[in-house]
Design an enzyme around this catalytic site. Structure first.
Site, mmCIF file in Angstrom:
data_model
loop_
_atom_site.group_PDB
_atom_site.id
_atom_site.type_symbol
_atom_site.label_atom_id
_atom_site.label_comp_id
_atom_site.label_asym_id
_atom_site.label_seq_id
_atom_site.Cartn_x
_atom_site.Cartn_y
_atom_site.Cartn_z
ATOM 1 N N GLY A 216 29.972 -45.450 22.532
ATOM 2 C CA GLY A 216 28.518 -45.105 22.811
ATOM 3 C C GLY A 216 27.953 -45.001 24.082
ATOM 4 O O GLY A 216 28.849 -44.863 25.058
ATOM 5 N N HIS B 164 32.059 -38.242 27.530
ATOM 6 C CA HIS B 164 32.415 -38.022 25.975
ATOM 7 C C HIS B 164 32.229 -36.658 25.404
ATOM 8 O O HIS B 164 33.097 -36.299 24.475
ATOM 9 C CB HIS B 164 31.583 -39.166 25.324
ATOM 10 C CG HIS B 164 31.580 -40.490 26.019
ATOM 11 N ND1 HIS B 164 30.461 -40.913 26.508
ATOM 12 C CD2 HIS B 164 32.459 -41.443 25.646
ATOM 13 C CE1 HIS B 164 30.820 -42.273 26.907
ATOM 14 N NE2 HIS B 164 31.948 -42.642 26.283
#
Ligand code: AMP
Length: 287
Positions: free
Chosen positions: A31, A37
């Protein structure tokens, strides 16, 4: 986009799609997402029919309790970003869901060899055991066809490849290039813990690695390692934990230049309380 926090629900949703012949791509993350990402999710989205992203700050891979406590978390922001890149399923479990019998579980029968004793393995004892533990659990839960990992964590990518082979997971592992800030700093969730001024200063890390890449004909590997280390530590605020030129396949340190082997330069740097890692390929030929 479905957001799921229970493994049974995840299994059910993925099985449904897999049984209709769809190709499943998986991106594990902790996260506090950034473009690095998202580049993995975008690649998965291009190559697969269904993209699953997991968001889980895995306690067993943190060797430093303060690092775990301070690790940035922003599930709401993450969900907004993932929606924009066509992710289908987000798996964001609580710790109990991943470790129902507590975090102390028997280590998996994976022999990481030198990966556990060099660079990240040496400086973060137990870290890769935790990575193997959580990624193996996630692989079992998601049952993906392809999993995407960043070369930013190159040694981790090597660990995952080894683990996948040894545990016999039928999953293709894809390594993706490092995404950088405009100043060259490798994107990292931990960059959020640096001030804007510190992020500018931290650009010296990638500059030093690119200096190594661009000067390999002028110096020997040990000489270049020393010069790059000095460049990073010049300002007095960053401390290099290791800086090594190594074989990109087995990560063994290179003492001289070889034309036939792909090499990389790896470093870990402590900037105040924040630990940053980066690496760059040194030759056209890469793994
Ligand atoms: P993390 O959330 O730090 O565990 O990272 C999740 C995945 O994203 C790992 O495979 C990382 O290697 C990858 N990743 C992290 N930062 C970057 C980056 N700057 N560029 C490409 N991939 C990255």
């Amino acid at each position: 986009m479905l957001i799921i926090d229970k493994k049974e629900a995840l299994h059910q949703e993925v099985s449904l799609r897999r049984n209709s012949g769809l190709k499943i791509g998986f991106v594990p993350t902790m996260g506090a997402l950034h473009q690095g990402h998202l580049s993995l999710a975008e690649r998965a989205s291009k190559e697969c029919d269904i993209v699953v992203v997991s968001i889980f700050v895995n306690p067993t891979q943190f060797n430093n309790p303060d690092d775990l406590k301070n690790y940035p978390r922003d599930l709401k922001g993450d969900v907004v970003m993932l929606q924009k890149v066509g992710v289908n399923l987000v798996f964001a479990p609580m710790v109990d869901e991943m470790y129902p019998s507590g975090q102390k579980e028997a280590p998996l029968p994976v022999d990481l060899g030198n990966l556990e004793t060099i660079m990240e393995g040496k400086h973060r004892p137990g870290h890769f055991k935790g990575v193997v533990q959580v990624v193996a659990k996630l692989f079992e839960m998601v049952q993906a066809d392809v999993a995407y990992f960043g070369q930013k964590d190159f040694q981790q990518l090597s660990v995952i490849r080894k683990m996948t082979l040894q545990l016999g997971f039928n999953i293709k592992i894809v390594g993706c290039p490092t995404v950088r800030e405009p100043n060259g700093l490798a994107m990292s969730s931990r960059n959020l813990l640096l001030s804007a001024e510190e992020r500018e200063e931290a650009a010296a890390i990638s500059k030093a690695l690119f200096f190594v890449r661009d000067n390999r004909n002028r110096f020997s590997p040990p000489e270049l390692e020393k010069l790059a280390l000095q460049q990073i530590e010049k300002s007095g605020r960053m401390k290099v934990e290791y800086l090594e030129i190594a074989d990109a396949v087995n990560l063994e340190r290179a003492v001289s230049w070889t034309s036939d082997k792909p090499l990389r330069c790896f470093t870990a740097v402590q900037f105040g309380k924040v630990r940053l890692i980066d690496n760059v390929p040194l030759s056209e030929k890469d793994v």
